[in-house]
Enzyme design. Structure first.
Site, PDB file in Angstrom:
ATOM      1  N   LYS A   1       0.846  -1.181   0.000  1.00  0.00           N
ATOM      2  CA  LYS A   1       0.000   0.000   0.000  1.00  0.00           C
ATOM      3  C   LYS A   1       0.888   1.240   0.000  1.00  0.00           C
ATOM      4  O   LYS A   1       1.822   1.351   0.788  1.00  0.00           O
ATOM      5  CB  LYS A   1      -0.899  -0.026   1.242  1.00  0.00           C
ATOM      6  CG  LYS A   1      -2.170   0.774   1.124  1.00  0.00           C
ATOM      7  CD  LYS A   1      -3.110   0.447   2.286  1.00  0.00           C
ATOM      8  CE  LYS A   1      -4.408   1.234   2.164  1.00  0.00           C
ATOM      9  NZ  LYS A   1      -5.361   0.886   3.239  1.00  0.00           N
TER      10      LYS A   1
ATOM     11  N   GLU B   1     -19.640  -6.184  10.407  1.00  0.00           N
ATOM     12  CA  GLU B   1     -20.643  -5.444  11.169  1.00  0.00           C
ATOM     13  C   GLU B   1     -21.654  -6.349  11.854  1.00  0.00           C
ATOM     14  O   GLU B   1     -22.097  -6.070  12.973  1.00  0.00           O
ATOM     15  CB  GLU B   1     -21.364  -4.459  10.251  1.00  0.00           C
ATOM     16  CG  GLU B   1     -20.506  -3.320   9.742  1.00  0.00           C
ATOM     17  CD  GLU B   1     -19.716  -3.654   8.487  1.00  0.00           C
ATOM     18  OE1 GLU B   1     -19.018  -2.772   7.958  1.00  0.00           O
ATOM     19  OE2 GLU B   1     -19.810  -4.818   8.019  1.00  0.00           O
TER      20      GLU B   1
ATOM     21  N   ARG C   1     -25.697  -2.966   7.322  1.00  0.00           N
ATOM     22  CA  ARG C   1     -25.263  -4.332   7.042  1.00  0.00           C
ATOM     23  C   ARG C   1     -25.545  -5.286   8.204  1.00  0.00           C
ATOM     24  O   ARG C   1     -25.366  -6.495   8.062  1.00  0.00           O
ATOM     25  CB  ARG C   1     -23.772  -4.327   6.712  1.00  0.00           C
ATOM     26  CG  ARG C   1     -23.442  -3.601   5.413  1.00  0.00           C
ATOM     27  CD  ARG C   1     -22.011  -3.080   5.373  1.00  0.00           C
ATOM     28  NE  ARG C   1     -21.004  -4.122   5.366  1.00  0.00           N
ATOM     29  CZ  ARG C   1     -20.341  -4.528   4.280  1.00  0.00           C
ATOM     30  NH1 ARG C   1     -20.605  -4.001   3.116  1.00  0.00           N
ATOM     31  NH2 ARG C   1     -19.422  -5.456   4.362  1.00  0.00           N
TER      32      ARG C   1
END
Length: 626
Positions: free
Chosen positions: A284, A370, A398
């Site tokens: 990244k 979640e 969610r």
């Protein structure tokens, strides 16, 4: 730094994937280098997601070089990895408009481009969508290929594993590229693994592999021995056993920054039938040292100077609501050892960094899960702990079944600190917190609080924590108005509003009923209109006595909320008026029945007429009809 294509002579030859595929393979490293530089230049001028895209440059080039996009279907997950994809798919000239009003969408968006096959704002949806697309491609019979790229922690969600389980079972042609950009699965990257990947995707290996299995299938003891041998051998070389058990042929890990090596591997994989996993390891922030060293800080950036090693500091302002929550969390934990805080991979965004360090035994980051976060809280609560779930409004969607089935039905004392409620701005329709009031207020046992300022937010968090039932406090992205914070925490009376000013008008008297942090706009509108202003504080339970009293002295109620009008706080007021035959007119100001695109919060408030001027205009238009 200029975006003049003279600085990017090879990239200029590849405005579309079709053009990219005309280039010789030896040119691809140069394309990748220029693409990374173009991404750095454009994002530094526009702001936006940054470090993840830097890590997917070579992967993006290789995928579009090997696969016949847009005929072949390519899905990005999570969507903020897709900036290089946008640059290579005929949107290069508009990259400096990304996340701005009228500009490029922040994530893959099918209405924007034929190369964006699926809208991906939330994470972990790509494999499910890809399985569906692969089934459709199989029915078409045209040889269309389907590829899902999943990374940035998206594989931590249960949905991704549900999709892998099904995708391996139905055995359709499907490639899942696991972009392991934090080396969380394996560090076995290098020449050996790249060479192994080419071998594992070659015709010779797969012919022997499939043929030997057919032969051995008639000899049960040998079949079992061969299966175990393959499992142990692969386990020593690559960490792919779990994917093989799910029915996928696992390849990798390989170097995700070796564009020519990935092209060779992907070309081989394109000719293999059935479900495949390609594990690539990327870095990244690749190619920009400061982003490599701090990928979290450079995950999303404001406009900045690439020549400087730091991001510009924002002008001093009031603490954000996330900061208010984080400070309350630490203060509350100092008093209450039963407090436990849960986040689904949003420690920084939810203001929980200090709490995570000061109270590590009471802090739980469950990754992008979640549903698990909410039921985990229910499990804690039923055994006497006091859980706080810190979650974005749009992500709580969610876990709706868990909210109802595991928390509300059992009436458990779980506090939901709902960040990013209302208009969030540049992230667009997938992230606007428009629906939480609508989907929460229909659930029995819920208490729903809408603070009008920072201090109210702190006191409401304390109030919810003291309750012996489910409670939610919703607050927006960004800072408040600089209202002084009272150190002392005081529980509010449940369902009691506060009247901030009373109208002196004698005709067409207006009462503004405010729900939430549009309170400054409501105050300005009330002053202009000479209207009564009531800060309702609670959506549920509603202050019914205040409404009954106000109805005797006013002709028009005006509800204001930074949320959907359909089913929102204004609807709660409308239902109360109707059920009690109250003789008062009603105007509901809030978010319309549509998905709100990207723009700044101020731009959207003005466009949707929920800033002070817009509220005044709406009220005057309504009064003209009375």
């Amino acid at each position: 730094m200029s975006l003049d294509l003279a600085h990017y002579p090879t990239l200029a030859l590849a405005n579309t994937p079709e053009e990219l595929r005309t280039l010789p393979k030896d040119k691809l490293p140069q394309v990748a280098d220029e693409l990374r530089q173009f991404l750095l230049s454009s994002v530094s001028q526009s702001s936006g997601h940054f470090a993840s895209g830097l890590g997917t440059v070579e992967l993006t080039v290789a995928l579009h070089y090997v696969y016949n996009t847009p005929v072949d279907q390519l899905i990005w997950d999570v969507g903020h990895q897709a900036y290089p994809h946008k640059i290579l798919t005929d949107r290069r000239e508009r990259m400096t408009t990304i996340r701005q009003q009228g500009g490029l969408h922040p994530f893959p968006w099918p209405p924007e481009s034929q190369y964006d096959t699926f809208a991906v704002g939330h994470s972990s949806t790509s494999i499910s969508a890809a399985v569906g697309m692969a089934i459709a491609a199989d029915k078409e019979g045209l040889g269309r290929k389907t590829v899902a790229v999943i990374g940035d922690g998206a594989l931590t969600a249960g949905l991704a594993f549900e999709a892998l389980n099904h995708g391996g079972d139905i055995a359709k042609d499907l490639v899942v590229v696991l972009n392991d950009n934090e080396m969380s699965i394996s560090e076995n990257v290098g020449a050996l693994n790249s060479h192994l990947a080419r071998l594992l995707t070659g015709n010779f290996y797969n012919t022997i592999r499939d043929g030997s299995k057919k032969v051995l299938s008639t000899v049960p003891p040998l079949k079992e021995f061969a299966s175990k041998a393959e499992e142990h051998i692969k386990g020593m070389v690559v960490p792919g056993t779990i994917f093989e058990e799910l029915g996928f042929n696992y390849i990798g890990p390989i170097d995700g920054h070796d564009v020519k090596g990935m092209v060779d591997t992907l070309k081989n994989m394109r000719n293999i039938s059935g479900p495949q996993i390609l594990h690539v390891v990327t870095k990244k922030g690749k190619g920009y040292t400061v982003a490599e060293n701090d990928p979290i800080k450079f995950h999303a950036v404001p406009k900045f100077n690439p020549e400087e090693a730091t991001l510009p500091k924002s002008a001093p302002s009031s603490p954000s609501y996330s900061d208010i929550f984080g400070d309350w969390l630490c203060d509350m934990a100092a008093q209450d050892p039963l407090l436990n805080a849960i986040t689904p991979a949003m420690r920084e965004g939810s203001g929980m960094v200090k709490f995570s360090k000061d109270y590590p035994e009471q802090y739980f980051d469950v990754a992008i899960a979640e549903q698990h976060a909410v039921t985990l809280a229910a499990g804690m609560a039923i055994r006497g702990l006091k859980p706080v779930v810190a979650i974005y409004s749009t992500f709580l969607q969610r876990a709706y079944d868990q909210l109802i089935h595991d928390v509300a039905i059992q009436n458990l004392p779980v506090l939901f600190a709902i960040d990013r409620a209302g208009i969030v701005g540049a992230d667009g329709p997938t992230h606007q917190g428009a629906f939480d009031i609508s989907y929460l207020r229909c659930i029995p046992n819920m208490v729903i609080m809408t603070p009008g300022d920072e201090n109210e937010c702190r006191q409401m968090l304390y109030t919810g924590h003291q309750l012996n039932q489910p409670a939610a406090v919703r607050y927006p992205r960004g800072g408040g108005e600089g209202v002084p914070i009272e150190p002392q925490m005081t529980a509010l009376a449940i369902g009691v509003s506060r009247t901030l000013n009373t109208s002196s008008a004698t005709t067409q008297r207006v009462a503004i009923l405010n729900f939430g942090t549009l309170l400054p706009e409501a105050k300005q509108a009330a002053e202009i209109l000479n209207a009564t202003l009531i800060d309702m504080r609670f959506v549920k339970p509603l202050d019914q006595q205040a409404l009954i009293s106000a109805a005797t002295e006013h002709d028009l109620f005006v509800t204001i909320e930074d949320g959907a009008i359909k089913g929102g706080a204004g609807s709660e007021v409308a239902e109360f008026i109707l059920a009690n035959d109250i003789d008062v007119k009603l105007l509901q100001c809030g978010l319309p029945d549509e998905f709100i695109m990207q723009a700044t919060q101020a731009q959207m408030y003005a466009q949707l007429q929920i800033d002070a001027a817009g509220i005044v205009n709406q009220v005057k238009a309504r009064l003209a009809k009375i």
